[in-house]
Design a protein around this motif. Structure first.
Motif, PDB file in Angstrom:
ATOM      1  N   PRO A 160     -15.760  -5.457 -66.531  1.00  6.26           N
ATOM      2  CA  PRO A 160     -15.749  -4.590 -65.342  1.00  6.26           C
ATOM      3  C   PRO A 160     -16.448  -3.258 -65.574  1.00  6.26           C
ATOM      4  CG  PRO A 160     -13.602  -5.603 -65.670  1.00  6.26           C
ATOM      5  CD  PRO A 160     -14.400  -5.895 -66.897  1.00  6.26           C
ATOM      6  N   ALA A 161     -16.199  -2.633 -66.756  1.00  8.40           N
ATOM      7  CA  ALA A 161     -16.800  -1.336 -67.041  1.00  8.40           C
ATOM      8  C   ALA A 161     -18.313  -1.442 -67.182  1.00  8.40           C
ATOM      9  CB  ALA A 161     -16.191  -0.749 -68.310  1.00  8.40           C
ATOM     10  N   LEU A 162     -18.792  -2.481 -67.842  1.00  3.48           N
ATOM     11  CA  LEU A 162     -20.236  -2.638 -68.034  1.00  3.48           C
ATOM     12  C   LEU A 162     -20.930  -2.976 -66.724  1.00  3.48           C
ATOM     13  CD1 LEU A 162     -20.356  -4.586 -71.427  1.00  3.48           C
ATOM     14  CD2 LEU A 162     -20.821  -2.157 -71.018  1.00  3.48           C
ATOM     15  N   ALA A 163     -20.309  -3.838 -65.924  1.00  7.48           N
ATOM     16  CA  ALA A 163     -20.898  -4.184 -64.624  1.00  7.48           C
ATOM     17  C   ALA A 163     -20.979  -2.949 -63.733  1.00  7.48           C
ATOM     18  CB  ALA A 163     -20.075  -5.278 -63.955  1.00  7.48           C
ATOM     19  N   PHE A 217     -23.756  -9.549 -63.029  1.00  7.39           N
ATOM     20  CA  PHE A 217     -24.039  -8.882 -64.301  1.00  7.39           C
ATOM     21  C   PHE A 217     -23.910  -9.863 -65.461  1.00  7.39           C
ATOM     22  CE2 PHE A 217     -22.394  -6.721 -68.103  1.00  7.39           C
ATOM     23  CZ  PHE A 217     -23.465  -5.877 -68.372  1.00  7.39           C
ATOM     24  N   GLY A 218     -22.819 -10.619 -65.495  1.00 11.87           N
ATOM     25  CA  GLY A 218     -22.619 -11.572 -66.588  1.00 11.87           C
ATOM     26  C   GLY A 218     -23.726 -12.604 -66.654  1.00 11.87           C
ATOM     27  N   ARG A 219     -24.146 -13.085 -65.463  1.00 10.99           N
ATOM     28  CA  ARG A 219     -25.210 -14.100 -65.421  1.00 10.99           C
ATOM     29  C   ARG A 219     -26.535 -13.532 -65.912  1.00 10.99           C
ATOM     30  NH1 ARG A 219     -29.098 -15.146 -61.900  1.00 10.99           N
ATOM     31  NH2 ARG A 219     -28.303 -13.578 -60.431  1.00 10.99           N
ATOM     32  N   LEU A 220     -26.896 -12.340 -65.415  1.00  7.62           N
ATOM     33  CA  LEU A 220     -28.174 -11.752 -65.816  1.00  7.62           C
ATOM     34  C   LEU A 220     -28.162 -11.296 -67.275  1.00  7.62           C
ATOM     35  CD1 LEU A 220     -29.175  -9.662 -62.663  1.00  7.62           C
ATOM     36  CD2 LEU A 220     -30.174 -11.802 -63.485  1.00  7.62           C
ATOM     37  N   THR A 252     -30.394 -11.679 -72.645  1.00 12.64           N
ATOM     38  CA  THR A 252     -30.146 -11.495 -74.081  1.00 12.64           C
ATOM     39  C   THR A 252     -29.833 -12.783 -74.832  1.00 12.64           C
ATOM     40  OG1 THR A 252     -27.758 -11.144 -73.838  1.00 12.64           O
ATOM     41  CG2 THR A 252     -29.196  -9.209 -73.571  1.00 12.64           C
ATOM     42  N   GLY A 253     -29.512 -13.845 -74.120  1.00  8.21           N
ATOM     43  CA  GLY A 253     -29.159 -15.091 -74.775  1.00  8.21           C
ATOM     44  C   GLY A 253     -27.706 -15.152 -75.218  1.00  8.21           C
ATOM     45  N   MET A 254     -26.894 -14.177 -74.806  1.00  2.00           N
ATOM     46  CA  MET A 254     -25.474 -14.168 -75.170  1.00  2.00           C
ATOM     47  C   MET A 254     -24.663 -13.501 -74.070  1.00  2.00           C
ATOM     48  SD  MET A 254     -25.504 -11.230 -78.181  1.00  2.00           S
ATOM     49  CE  MET A 254     -27.167 -11.587 -78.805  1.00  2.00           C
ATOM     50  N   THR A 255     -23.368 -13.752 -74.063  1.00  2.00           N
ATOM     51  CA  THR A 255     -22.504 -13.132 -73.072  1.00  2.00           C
ATOM     52  C   THR A 255     -22.269 -11.663 -73.415  1.00  2.00           C
ATOM     53  OG1 THR A 255     -20.466 -13.667 -74.252  1.00  2.00           O
ATOM     54  CG2 THR A 255     -21.317 -15.335 -72.712  1.00  2.00           C
ATOM     55  N   PRO A 256     -21.856 -10.852 -72.430  1.00  2.00           N
ATOM     56  CA  PRO A 256     -21.552  -9.456 -72.743  1.00  2.00           C
ATOM     57  C   PRO A 256     -20.497  -9.314 -73.837  1.00  2.00           C
ATOM     58  CG  PRO A 256     -21.709  -9.746 -70.371  1.00  2.00           C
ATOM     59  CD  PRO A 256     -21.772 -11.116 -70.980  1.00  2.00           C
ATOM     60  N   SER A 257     -19.439 -10.135 -73.792  1.00  2.00           N
ATOM     61  CA  SER A 257     -18.376 -10.016 -74.796  1.00  2.00           C
ATOM     62  C   SER A 257     -18.878 -10.355 -76.192  1.00  2.00           C
ATOM     63  CB  SER A 257     -17.195 -10.915 -74.426  1.00  2.00           C
ATOM     64  OG  SER A 257     -17.579 -12.281 -74.389  1.00  2.00           O
ATOM     65  N   THR A 258     -19.770 -11.336 -76.293  1.00  4.54           N
ATOM     66  CA  THR A 258     -20.335 -11.679 -77.600  1.00  4.54           C
ATOM     67  C   THR A 258     -21.187 -10.540 -78.137  1.00  4.54           C
ATOM     68  OG1 THR A 258     -20.352 -14.057 -77.150  1.00  4.54           O
ATOM     69  CG2 THR A 258     -21.883 -13.256 -78.830  1.00  4.54           C
ATOM     70  N   TYR A 259     -22.023  -9.977 -77.276  1.00  9.06           N
ATOM     71  CA  TYR A 259     -22.870  -8.871 -77.703  1.00  9.06           C
ATOM     72  C   TYR A 259     -22.037  -7.676 -78.162  1.00  9.06           C
ATOM     73  CZ  TYR A 259     -26.203  -5.042 -77.652  1.00  9.06           C
ATOM     74  OH  TYR A 259     -26.943  -3.947 -78.011  1.00  9.06           O
ATOM     75  N   VAL A 260     -21.019  -7.344 -77.389  1.00  5.95           N
ATOM     76  CA  VAL A 260     -20.163  -6.210 -77.740  1.00  5.95           C
ATOM     77  C   VAL A 260     -19.503  -6.446 -79.097  1.00  5.95           C
ATOM     78  CG1 VAL A 260     -18.024  -5.004 -77.146  1.00  5.95           C
ATOM     79  CG2 VAL A 260     -19.759  -5.425 -75.385  1.00  5.95           C
ATOM     80  N   GLU A 261     -19.015  -7.662 -79.330  1.00  3.32           N
ATOM     81  CA  GLU A 261     -18.373  -7.942 -80.610  1.00  3.32           C
ATOM     82  C   GLU A 261     -19.372  -7.819 -81.758  1.00  3.32           C
ATOM     83  OE1 GLU A 261     -15.135 -11.054 -81.846  1.00  3.32           O
ATOM     84  OE2 GLU A 261     -17.091 -12.043 -81.980  1.00  3.32           O
ATOM     85  N   LEU A 262     -20.596  -8.306 -81.568  1.00  5.64           N
ATOM     86  CA  LEU A 262     -21.603  -8.235 -82.616  1.00  5.64           C
ATOM     87  C   LEU A 262     -22.016  -6.790 -82.900  1.00  5.64           C
ATOM     88  CD1 LEU A 262     -23.854 -11.299 -81.689  1.00  5.64           C
ATOM     89  CD2 LEU A 262     -22.304 -11.094 -83.643  1.00  5.64           C
ATOM     90  N   VAL A 263     -22.140  -5.984 -81.852  1.00  4.48           N
ATOM     91  CA  VAL A 263     -22.471  -4.571 -82.037  1.00  4.48           C
ATOM     92  C   VAL A 263     -21.366  -3.870 -82.817  1.00  4.48           C
ATOM     93  CG1 VAL A 263     -22.613  -2.371 -80.804  1.00  4.48           C
ATOM     94  CG2 VAL A 263     -24.048  -4.287 -80.108  1.00  4.48           C
ATOM     95  N   ARG A 264     -20.133  -4.124 -82.438  1.00  2.00           N
ATOM     96  CA  ARG A 264     -19.014  -3.505 -83.146  1.00  2.00           C
ATOM     97  C   ARG A 264     -18.940  -3.986 -84.586  1.00  2.00           C
ATOM     98  NH1 ARG A 264     -14.797  -3.840 -77.980  1.00  2.00           N
ATOM     99  NH2 ARG A 264     -15.259  -1.723 -77.202  1.00  2.00           N
TER     100      ARG A 264
END
Length: 333
Positions: free
Chosen positions: A237-240, A250-253, A258-270
């Protein structure tokens, strides 16, 4: 030791390792009846001048046919494998490798030089890597090889392969450490003003760079912001809302970009942030989990297991900088 180039080779793939081994001779122990020294030669299929893909010319390359039969280490540079292809030069190199690799103590490649080793049959049944952009192709061309796409270099028996360009320097330093010990390898790294002698299991690139490479300008700015604010609320919700889009769109785009979901990207960044803190601090796991946005130690441990296959303690033991390892845990916020 011989470093092999060909027309279309990548200059740093050849001269980078050459500098490491040459510099190691400066720091090699001088005592004993037979002081250690790397005997270095640059060779090519026919000898004489070879021209890199940037136009750099190296003259005086030794023809493969004039090299000794009892070579200790053979290292093949990367470059334009298409240019090498099925040319007379390429055929000569493959025939020579098939004949001489069995007698060498080590055979190595830098970047796309892995394709040369693969064509010579040296990667069959082995683990190997190459530049991240070519890992898929390497796997397709040599299905009997286990391609490790996210590694700086890979050692499997006597065969060593490394990722792109500067990773050849990391591999060369690892070979120096194998021959002369960690103290000499670190001395060489310091002399060459290398920030860090990266171990082979390190990632070729961060999650942030990997995603940005595919994203449009609009999403690239958001990706940078996420990487700079790992402890913020980075839920869907916050990112969208920040992107001024519906959550569904937002999730679809985001995945398309990026080839990954927002939650996956956030976890990898962290996790990237947590890995950096494991490497550069003696902070306890709870503090690292908090400062990286992972929140709790159990969440941190699960993310490590899921993404890199080891515990945080195992990662720290392998990759922590030597200057940090000897320090007591600090209280720096």
């Amino acid at each position: 030791m011989v470093l092999i180039g060909f027309d279309g080779f990548q200059a740093l793939d050849l001269v980078g390792p050459m500098e490491v081994f040459s510099k190691a001779n400066t720091y090699a122990p001088t005592g004993g009846a037979t002081p250690f020294r790397y005997g270095l030669a640059i060779a090519s299929a026919s000898g004489d001048t070879i021209v890199s893909n940037s136009g750099l010319q190296i003259s005086g390359a030794v023809p493969l046919g004039k090299l000794a039969d009892d070579l200790d280490t053979i290292m093949v540079s990367g470059g334009s494998v298409e240019a090498l292809g099925d040319s007379p030069e390429g055929r000569s190199l493959l025939l020579w490798l098939k004949t001489h690799a069995r007698n060498a103590r080590r055979v190595a490649s830098v970047c796309t030089g892995a394709f040369v080793l693969g064509a010579a049959g040296l990667l069959e049944g082995r683990r190997a890597t190459t530049h991240w952009a070519n890992c898929g192709r390497l796997q397709e061309m040599f299905p009997g090889t286990q391609v490790v796409a996210d590694a700086i270099y890979v050692a499997d028996g006597k065969v060593y392969t490394s990722a792109g360009v500067t990773a050849g320097i990391d591999l060369a330093l690892a070979l120096v450490e194998q021959d002369l010990g960690a103290e000499v390898a670190l001395a060489v790294a310091r002399d060459l003003v290398l920030y860090l002698r990266r171990p082979g299991g390190q990632s070729q690139f961060s999650a942030n760079l990997a995603a940005q490479a595919q994203a449009s300008d609009r999403f690239r700015e958001l990706l940078r912001w996420i990487a700079e604010h790992p402890t913020d609320d980075l839920g869907l919700p916050a990112l969208a809302d920040r992107a001024a889009m519906s959550e569904r769109n937002f999730g679809r785009l985001f995945k398309a970009q990026t080839g990954m979901t927002p939650s996956t990207y956030v976890e990898l960044v962290r996790l990237d942030r947590a890995k950096m803190l494991l490497e550069t601090t003696n902070w306890p796991l709870a503090r690292i989990a908090e400062r990286s946005g992972l929140g709790s130690v159990p969440t941190f441990i699960r993310a490590c297991h899921r993404r890199i296959g080891v515990t945080p303690e195992q990662y720290r033991a392998r990759f922590r900088l030597p200057a940090v390892a000897g320090e007591a845990p600090g209280n720096t916020p």
